[in-house]
Write a protein that holds these residues in place. Structure first.
Motif, PDB file in Angstrom:
ATOM      1  N   ASP A  29     -24.214 102.098  77.178  1.00 18.40           N
ATOM      2  CA  ASP A  29     -24.770 103.213  76.880  1.00 18.40           C
ATOM      3  C   ASP A  29     -26.481 102.467  76.233  1.00 18.40           C
ATOM      4  OD1 ASP A  29     -25.698 105.242  75.052  1.00 18.40           O
ATOM      5  OD2 ASP A  29     -24.416 105.264  73.232  1.00 18.40           O
TER       6      ASP A  29
ATOM      7  N   ASN B 182     -28.813 104.149  74.510  1.00 20.97           N
ATOM      8  CA  ASN B 182     -28.678 104.486  73.341  1.00 20.97           C
ATOM      9  C   ASN B 182     -27.801 103.658  72.588  1.00 20.97           C
ATOM     10  OD1 ASN B 182     -29.973 106.919  73.910  1.00 20.97           O
ATOM     11  ND2 ASN B 182     -28.785 108.618  74.327  1.00 20.97           N
TER      12      ASN B 182
ATOM     13  N   GLN C  53     -27.394 100.717  69.228  1.00 16.69           N
ATOM     14  CA  GLN C  53     -28.329 100.357  68.572  1.00 16.69           C
ATOM     15  C   GLN C  53     -27.735  99.785  67.733  1.00 16.69           C
ATOM     16  OE1 GLN C  53     -31.140 103.086  67.409  1.00 16.69           O
ATOM     17  NE2 GLN C  53     -32.716 102.886  69.734  1.00 16.69           N
TER      18      GLN C  53
ATOM     19  N   LYS D 290     -35.596  99.306  67.768  1.00 14.83           N
ATOM     20  CA  LYS D 290     -35.632  99.646  68.961  1.00 14.83           C
ATOM     21  C   LYS D 290     -36.470  98.475  70.075  1.00 14.83           C
ATOM     22  CE  LYS D 290     -36.627 104.575  67.844  1.00 14.83           C
ATOM     23  NZ  LYS D 290     -35.204 105.477  67.804  1.00 14.83           N
TER      24      LYS D 290
END
Length: 207
Positions: free
Chosen positions: A32, A34, A36, A41
């Motif tokens: 995945d 995305n 986090q 980031k």
């Protein structure tokens, strides 16, 4: 058990937690993009945050391990019949698995989570309990299952409350499970009497 051995166990546990979280986190990021940690980031910063989170998981798992040993000692002092304490641990372990089903069923988790999570936790715990019993006594089966299922679940509660993110639950539970497995399997080696082949019974075992 002395302070040096205890600190060695603590240090190794948090390092294992950091490594397990790092490996788990990388797999999560690959599955995945995305995924986090703390809104981080970028791969580098994410990896650092994952490692730090893993160190905290290891410390938390060690606190839970110490708490279980204290609970086990107190319970065995109060309950004069050891089999009653063992039976209670078995009941609680099953109850916790049922609670996991309740938490994950008809929730934001994927539809199959309600049986996949308790199944994987049970299989992993059985494997650890089998190894523990093989290296110590058959009486270690249920106490080890209780520790691996109930204590791991309690320590991993933030993952169940993470908003239903499957990856977040995995990232929380896997490092804690690995740390707990290491601690419970390592304890009887630490308590082994030097110069003998006989291992003394662990606090996670029974008479």
């Amino acid at each position: 058990m002395n302070l040096r051995k205890w600190m060695s166990l603590f240090g190794t546990t948090i390092l294992i937690g950091g490594g397990a979280a790092l490996i788990t986190g990388v797999i999560m990021m690959v599955c995945d993009p995305n995924f986090q940690i703390g809104g981080a980031k970028g791969w580098t910063f994410n990896l650092i945050m994952m490692a730090l989170a893993g160190l905290s998981f290891g410390a938390f798992a060690h606190m839970g391990f110490f708490a279980y040993l204290m609970l086990n000692y107190i319970a065995r002092s109060i309950i004069k019949r050891p089999y009653l304490w063992v039976a209670l641990q078995g009941f609680v372990a099953v109850f916790v698995l049922a609670e996991i089903v309740y938490w994950t069923h008809d929730s934001e988790f994927p539809p199959n989570a309600y049986w996949i999570v308790p199944l994987l936790l049970s299989v992993g715990s059985l494997a650890v309990a089998w190894r523990k019993a093989k290296e110590t006594t058959s009486g270690a089966w249920i106490p080890t299952l209780f520790f691996m299922i109930a204590v791991t679940t309690i320590e991993g509660l933030p993952g169940f409350r993470s908003g239903g993110l499957w990856t977040q639950l995995t990232f929380t539970l896997v490092p804690i499970f690995v740390c707990n497995a290491y601690q419970i399997l390592r304890l009887h080696h630490i308590l082994t009497v030097p110069g003998t082949a006989q291992k003394i019974k662990t606090e996670a075992g029974s008479h």
